[in-house]
Each structure stands twice: as C-alpha cells, then as structure tokens.
Write an enzyme that holds these catalytic residues in place. Structure first.
Site, PDB file in Angstrom:
ATOM      1  N   GLY A  31     -20.939  47.030  82.137  1.00 48.98           N
ATOM      2  CA  GLY A  31     -20.517  45.806  81.462  1.00 48.98           C
ATOM      3  C   GLY A  31     -20.873  44.566  82.258  1.00 48.98           C
TER       4      GLY A  31
ATOM      5  N   ILE B  57     -16.766  38.877  82.727  1.00 48.69           N
ATOM      6  CA  ILE B  57     -16.227  39.288  84.008  1.00 48.69           C
ATOM      7  C   ILE B  57     -17.221  40.161  84.775  1.00 48.69           C
ATOM      8  CG2 ILE B  57     -14.425  40.685  85.104  1.00 48.69           C
ATOM      9  CD1 ILE B  57     -12.534  39.786  82.900  1.00 48.69           C
ATOM     10  N   GLY B  58     -17.858  41.090  84.075  1.00 49.29           N
ATOM     11  CA  GLY B  58     -18.796  41.996  84.739  1.00 49.29           C
ATOM     12  C   GLY B  58     -19.958  41.268  85.376  1.00 49.29           C
TER      13      GLY B  58
ATOM     14  N   SER C 282      -6.064  47.250  82.005  1.00 57.15           N
ATOM     15  CA  SER C 282      -5.640  46.051  81.290  1.00 57.15           C
ATOM     16  C   SER C 282      -4.122  45.948  81.327  1.00 57.15           C
ATOM     17  CB  SER C 282      -6.116  46.148  79.828  1.00 57.15           C
ATOM     18  OG  SER C 282      -5.472  45.189  79.009  1.00 57.15           O
TER      19      SER C 282
ATOM     20  N   TYR D 292      -6.381  50.495  71.720  1.00 58.62           N
ATOM     21  CA  TYR D 292      -6.899  49.862  72.931  1.00 58.62           C
ATOM     22  C   TYR D 292      -6.015  50.202  74.125  1.00 58.62           C
ATOM     23  CZ  TYR D 292      -8.345  46.263  76.245  1.00 58.62           C
ATOM     24  OH  TYR D 292      -8.776  45.603  77.384  1.00 58.62           O
TER      25      TYR D 292
END
Length: 319
Positions: free
Chosen positions: A22, A27-28, A151, A176
């Site tokens: 990612g 962020i990645g 998360s 999720y």
C-alpha cells in the site's frame, strides 16, 4: 492556533531492505519515503503500476538518492501474492522490514476477492497472511521486523466466526473491523510462533488513529462514487487541529513500530492523544479483541485452510 509539529527520528537504515504494501499513496507512501530517506532500499509491491511509478517519482523528487523499486501485487488475489513470493525468493535478497499497510475500507456493497472471499477480509488479512508465508525464508534471513497496520476499528465488534465472508448479512464497518481484528491476531501470533520456533522474525502492530486519508474518500473501484460524510468531517477536524491527526502524523506509529530500536515485538503502537485518534506515536494497551490466545490460534488455523498456505512448508523454504 497553529498545529504543533509532531515527528520522530528514524534511525540509519543503510543496507536494509524494506517492503511496504500500500505504498503508492497516502500513509504507505509517507512510510516508504521516510524509510528510503533513512537509507533503506524500499520495495513497493503495487496493484496499479501507474500509481506506483508516480509514487517512485515523488519519493525520488524529495530524496534524489533514494533506492526504490516496484513489483506487482494484488492482495485480493492469492495467485498474485504467491507470484510475488516466488519472484522475491528467486531474487534471494533478505528482507529486514515488512510493513503490512495496504487495505480497503467499507465498500458500501459486499464485494469479493478473486478467490471469493469478502473483499476486506480477503485483502486486509488473508492477503497479508499469505504474503508473510511466501516471504518467510527471506524474512528469516533478514531477521526481519514485521509491522501490521490495524485500526481503531479493531476496538469494536468481533470476528464473525460463523460467517467470515458475510454472505448472510453484510455490514460494511463490522466486516472492516473483523479484517483488522484478524490481522492483529495474526500479527501477535506470528511473533509468538517465531519465538517458539526460532525463526528470528519479530512482529508488532500499529494503527494510524484517525486522519483524512484516502480510505474513506471517493473510490469507484470499491463502489464509492463520492467522499463519505465521515471523511469530510475528519478533514475539517484535522485542518483545525481538533482531536484527529493528519496524513503526516498518521504514518508515524507504523514508522516507529517498524524502525525504532525502542519498539518492541508483540506490542501495539498508535497515536498517544485523546482516544488515540491523533498525537505523537507511543505504545498502548492491546485491544481486548486481539488479546485472546485461542482466537489467535484459531484465526491462524482458519487462514491456512482458506488460503491453502502452509507455514510449515514456508518455514522449510518450500511451498
């Protein structure tokens, strides 16, 4: 009032090979850029080559001497995951850092991976589970640190053991949460099994808090044609410095967990502000949903069955 600058020092990583999933945006991309700036050779496995090339260009624009390369990977396809593992094993370069960062969040309607798994569970958890197995010989050779990005959603809900693929009744956020709980259980169990078997791999967890990243933005590929109300609110709060973080601060917990000599295995790192939504990175208590040893062993066993990936074979270098 101007937002206080938050940052960390990344140690010298010259000679290290880091793999960041990612890493083509958000962020990645930030994590990959900081690792490259610290001297690591950074490998970005990407699904979208065009976005990957743009990410490499962006990193080299900021850090002209950065060593960054692309490989193909679609975490929603176990065949693609296996192909990357085979490619990198043939290249034979030990891996020192692996950041399992890629993810998909809350498609409004249930979607499936190439292998028929619910998209979030199949991509966020099963794809990374199979990837680590495929790279295990290289991770062992590099005495790697594996950091898996979960998360704040993993604080809520549970693994839907009786219907892991949400075929009976799909709930986007619960699915999720399940994917991130499963990834957290796996990351901690990986550390325990490595210590027990002497693999030399350490594993920990991170989470970015809450920030205006692309996860909740308009993403036609997951059936979301416009930004969610949630991401619009988060953007407004972030711009005003209220509770949540920024894209820049959200990358810091994973960066710290993956690179700092002070970061420990089997631990969770996230923002240290109120509610762990923003602020400087620090260690925090493991969420109740990821502490269960029986659940960790169960998700490992189920994941091997679903992916048809054997860590026993991976440990011996075979597949």
């Amino acid at each position: 009032m101007p937002r206080r600058t938050i940052d960390i020092t990344v140690p010298d990583l010259s000679g290290a090979l880091a793999v960041v999933t990612g890493g083509s945006d958000g962020i990645g991309l930030g994590i990959a850029a900081r690792l490259a700036a610290a001297g690591a050779e950074v490998l970005l496995p990407v699904r979208n080559t065009r976005k990957g090339e743009a990410a490499v260009t962006a990193i080299r624009r900021r850090h002209p001497d950065a060593a960054v390369s692309l490989r193909e990977l679609d975490l929603s396809s176990l065949a693609s995951v296996a192909a990357l593992g085979e490619t990198l094993r043939k290249e034979g370069r030990p891996i020192n850092i692996l950041v399992n960062n890629a993810g998909v969040m809350t498609p409004p309607n249930r979607q499936t991976t190439a292998d028929g798994f619910e998209l979030q569970f199949g991509t966020n958890h099963l794809g990374h589970f199979a990837l680590v197995a495929g790279l295990l010989p290289l991770l062992r050779a590099g005495r790697a640190r594996v950091t898996s990005q979960i998360s704040v959603a993993a604080r809520r809900h549970a693994v839907n053991w009786e219907d892991l693929d949400w075929k009976r009744s799909y709930h986007a956020f619960r699915a999720y949460s399940q994917s991130k709980i499963a990834l957290g259980l796996f990351g901690l169990e990986l550390d325990r099994r490595s210590r027990a078997a002497g693999w030399g791999v350490t594993s920990n967890l991170s989470h970015p808090g809450v920030a205006p990243t692309s996860l909740l933005s308009a993403r036609p590929e997951v059936g979301r044609e416009k930004d969610t109300m949630g991401v619009r609110v988060i953007r407004a709060m972030s711009a005003r410095g209220i509770l949540v973080g920024t894209v820049e601060t959200a990358q810091l917990p994973a960066l710290y967990a993956a690179s700092s000599p002070a970061a420990r295995s089997g631990r969770l790192y996230g923002p240290s502000g109120p509610g762990h939504l923003g602020g400087s990175p620090g260690e925090q208590r493991l969420y109740s949903r990821i502490r269960g040893l029986d659940d960790a062993r169960r998700i490992w066993r189920v994941s091997e069955e679903l992916t048809q990936v054997s860590y026993a074979d991976a440990e011996s270098g075979g597949r």
